[in-house]
Design an enzyme around this catalytic site. Structure first.
Site, PDB file in Angstrom:
ATOM      1  N   GLY A  31      47.855  49.372  27.557  1.00  0.00           N
ATOM      2  CA  GLY A  31      47.844  48.163  27.983  1.00  0.00           C
ATOM      3  C   GLY A  31      48.272  47.672  29.745  1.00  0.00           C
ATOM      4  CG  ASP A  90      41.345  41.924  25.699  1.00  0.00           C
ATOM      5  OD1 ASP A  90      42.120  42.298  26.661  1.00  0.00           O
ATOM      6  OD2 ASP A  90      40.813  42.541  24.892  1.00  0.00           O
ATOM      7  CE  LYS A 100      46.107  44.681  20.546  1.00  0.00           C
ATOM      8  NZ  LYS A 100      46.493  44.555  21.858  1.00  0.00           N
ATOM      9  N   GLY A 103      41.181  47.560  26.650  1.00  0.00           N
ATOM     10  CA  GLY A 103      41.736  48.869  27.101  1.00  0.00           C
ATOM     11  C   GLY A 103      41.326  49.909  25.772  1.00  0.00           C
ATOM     12  CD  GLU A 109      45.773  47.672  22.103  1.00  0.00           C
ATOM     13  OE1 GLU A 109      46.388  48.532  22.830  1.00  0.00           O
ATOM     14  OE2 GLU A 109      45.242  46.967  21.471  1.00  0.00           O
ATOM     15  CE  LYS A 127      43.799  38.361  30.026  1.00  0.00           C
ATOM     16  NZ  LYS A 127      44.922  39.293  30.478  1.00  0.00           N
TER      17      LYS A 127
END
Lengths: 237, 237
Positions: A31, A90, A100, A103, A109, A127
């Protein structure tokens, strides 16, 4: 600069990269924010501030970027426990739970985060969210086989489901060959309950709720950089 | 005949296949017992006892077998809800919970089962178990990425972990390109708790505990065939 927070995010990424010490194995998130961190880490290695650092990349894209920038890589086989992971998010809740996956690299992740002693998340303050799901849908990675039955299941849980596209026409495909369903549940009053429901379903490979994984969040805002720690007050630093 | 139950299992499979009606969409399990059922289903179609039946195969192997036997196939895209699934199991608890995955197709088998209105499991009575995990380890399908960290996690839950081999040397690889870790936890006093722990872990794609999915179990034994139904007594038939 797309979001107006670029320079601040870079400063916050530098703060996260300052946590890296010589000899560490570091998880490298995917990201835009994690890209700042990767560049900063490459700089610290180049000038000799740290050495013998090795990265575990969260995506094929990051793997290629790290190679380009000269950051040595290693594998889980060699290092099943990571010292530190640096990644973006995010949405971040007041409890430092995360949303999250924008991406598309959420699965790797999460695997990397859960294998890490310390997980530092870098975000700009846009965020920060009172409640996960307020700003973004929950990305749900599903096996192509039986995908339609997952859509029905997710709708039965109350989601508005949009299959993610790579462009206007073709479906987005993850590094594992799966699809992503962006699921708008609205603000999540019980994210743990939803995570359990998603975790129990065969064919749902993973989802973007990262609960209890971040140990700290570094937040860039116009007023400076804040370093929030799990269980601690948001101490400006 | 490998296990001495072959003819009995075939009779039990025939009993399960008698549940198939014209127009149904049927999930086709993987494994030796499901192979009996597939052959019986092909026979019923061939002699015209049922028609317009379509199958959803749980593995590439079953897909090829069904094609060879002339059983028409369909996809989840066309039929996200299945009328009936017929499959085998490695262990069956008194509550009709199952341990599956010896054949390595557990992920697709579970996706198909959970999308089915009715799930009929065919076993010989050696598979009846007072407690899941008594006779067999729990197969856990994991992503190759981060696999070593999953081994550590499973060991922390108390398992003796053996990566499954295809032969003496190479690792077994599933239809999805994943690995299988055979995890011996001993008899499971709390299978639901273990299922939750496995479901919550990123990189664990699926596991062999099928809890609450079978609607009925057809058991072949020397004394005849029994048709057990969820929530009902084991009525000999």
């Amino acid at each position: 600069m797309r979001d107006g927070f670029g320079p601040l995010k870079d400063q916050a990424a530098a703060r996260a990269v300052a946590l890296v010490e010589s000899g560490m194995v570091v998880g490298l998130g995917h990201g835009t924010t994690a890209a700042h961190a990767l560049r900063r880490l490459a700089e610290r290695l180049r000038v000799g501030e740290v050495r013998d650092v090795m990265g575990v990349p969260c995506s094929r894209f990051v793997e290629a970027e790290a190679a380009r920038l000269g950051v040595p890589l290693t594998t889980f086989e060699a290092h099943p426990v990571l010292d530190l992971t640096i990644d973006g998010a995010d949405e971040v809740s007041p409890e430092l739970d995360l949303l999250k996956g924008r991406g598309g690299a959420l699965l790797r992740e999460k695997i990397v985060a859960q294998a890490s002693r310390r997980v530092a998340i870098v975000v700009d303050e846009s965020k920060l969210s009172p409640c996960l799901g307020t700003r973004r849908p929950v990305p749900v990675e599903v096996l192509p086989f039986g995908c339609c039955s997952q859509v029905r299941y997710l709708e039965s849980l109350g989601a508005r489901v949009v299959p993610r596209k790579a462009d206007g026409r073709t479906l987005f495909v993850t590094d594992q060959g799966n699809l992503i369903l962006d699921c708008d549940f609205g603000p999540l009053s019980e994210p743990r309950r939803l995570a359990d429901q998603l975790g129990a379903r065969a064919g749902i490979v993973e989802h973007g709720l990262f609960l209890g994984l971040a140990t700290e969040v570094i937040v860039a805002g116009p007023g400076g950089i804040r370093h929030l720690r799990r269980g601690g007050p948001g101490a400006p630093s």
